[in-house]
Design a protein around this motif. Structure first.
Motif: not given
Length: 410
Positions: A169-195
């Motif tokens: 797969f050469l294109e991967v789409v990050l999806t969710g109900i509200n992906i901007g609210n992503y917060v890693c439950p273990q580290s607290g990393a937000d979407l910018a940190a994930l990126c």
């Protein structure tokens, strides 16, 4: 062997969840049935974002009950969660199971609907990184069905992307109900940190964001897109819903038209040739003709790349459903006008790319020609003689209506 049938209604999140359910069925030794009439278990992954979505689900439920009455019929998803009492009264034999209980109920496993190893029938892969929304926009039923916010651990996201890329797969789409609210439950990393972590993964692939809410578009996300243009698509689906600050307030949206315009300007300043698309709702109950005209003119002023136009429909249980409603004819008139604007915007965006070089993901060959999509989400057609595959560099030579034509880059 026990056979199963899965039907998916609605959004990309549901599609990813259905893929996870399908893979779980196969791991448990079940076999897919071609039709619901042939299945021992039927799972309907439902949607309730519009009244029509509800009707579509209920229509299929009636068909299954009539034509395969011995099947075990399970409803999950937003319609099932938001209208449980209604379903139980109208369809008492139907099982209602929450997404995060399906593994336990169907297979005796403690599992949740997160991870997929591919995406059957798609050239792109979609992965769910987040679930839930508690914004409670006044027209929206989704928070009543998915109010609990969850995020996938950062390490699992990286592992899933790595495995998908290794499968081609050469294109991967990050999806969710509200992906901007992503917060890693273990580290607290937000979407910018994930990126930032995704940017360092090996291999040739690109990441596309699904719809992301304006208040969650951080400077960190934009900075990451600017630093890694080959990794992150220069594309945003940025829901607007109304181009009138008064109506945005009525909708319980947490920004103004000034906020929206400023973020659009920020994105364009830092992400070259970005394609910005938006959702817009026609005919919200408090929208006057003047409010609608303000929305129309605001969208034109932003020179967006395209719109997804929704005709307002009341969702029982939401605040907006209790308001005096506009007529169906008036809602349709406004929606039709916005759809004409959408066509004009898409044509203008296609024309703006003529003469530029773009990276295109080749999706399919149809009628002898290669069809692909640019990083900024512009459909492109390549010559029949072209044999390129995957991610290729092209030059846009002309545009006809909403479609661009291209040749392979030098």
């Amino acid at each position: 062997m026990t056979s199963f049938f899965i039907k998916t209604f609605g959004c990309r999140v549901n599609q990813v969840e259905s893929q996870a359910i399908l893979e779980q069925f196969k791991r448990a030794g079940f076999v897919p049935a071609q039709t619901f009439e042939q299945a021992d278990i039927c799972v309907l992954n439902t949607c309730t974002v519009t009244h029509q979505a509800d009707k579509d689900v209920e229509k299929l439920v009636r068909q299954i009950l009539r034509r395969n009455p011995s099947a075990r019929l399970v409803l999950t998803g937003c319609y099932a969660a938001a209208h449980k009492a209604h379903i139980q009264s109208v369809f008492p034999s139907v099982e209602i199971v929450g997404k995060y209980d399906l593994g336990r109920v169907l297979f005796g496993l403690e599992d949740i609907c997160w991870t997929v190893s591919g995406h059957e029938g798609h050239s792109r892969a979609f992965i769910k990184i987040q679930d839930g929304c508690d914004n409670f926009c006044s027209y929206c039923i989704v928070p009543y069905a998915r109010s609990v916010k969850r995020s996938k651990p950062l390490g699992e996201v990286l592992q899933e992307i790595t495995q998908l890329v290794q499968k081609g797969f050469l294109e991967v789409v990050l999806t969710g109900i509200n992906i901007g609210n992503y917060v890693c439950p273990q580290s607290g990393a937000d979407l910018a940190a994930l990126c930032e972590k995704i940017a360092t993964l090996p291999g040739e692939f690109r990441i596309r964001f699904s719809s992301i809410e304006l208040p969650t578009v951080s400077d960190g996300i934009i900075a990451c897109m600017r630093r890694y243009p080959a990794r992150f698509c220069n594309y945003f689906h940025l829901p607007l819903q109304a181009g009138s600050t008064k109506i945005l307030h009525d909708m319980n949206r947490h920004y103004t038209t000034h906020d929206y315009a400023k973020r659009v300007a920020d994105l364009r300043a830092h992400v070259p040739q970005i394609g910005i698309f938006a959702d817009v709702i026609a005919g919200y109950p408090t929208e006057t003709e003047a409010d609608f005209e303000e929305t129309y003119q605001f969208i034109k002023s932003q020179q967006l790349a395209g719109l997804h136009v929704f005709s307002y429909s009341p969702r029982p249980g939401t605040p907006a459903a209790k308001l005096p409603q506009l007529t169906h004819e008036e809602i349709k008139r406004r929606a039709d006008r916005l759809r004409e604007l959408d066509k004009a915007l898409r044509c203008a965006f296609a024309a703006s790319l003529v003469g530029t070089e773009q990276t295109v993901f080749i999706e399919e060959k149809k009628a002898g020609a290669l069809h692909g999509i640019t990083s900024n989400f512009q459909p492109v057609l390549l010559p029949p003689a072209c044999q390129a595959r995957g991610l290729v560099r092209v030059k846009i030579t002309r545009a006809e209506q909403q479609l661009c034509y291209a040749e392979l880059g030098l």
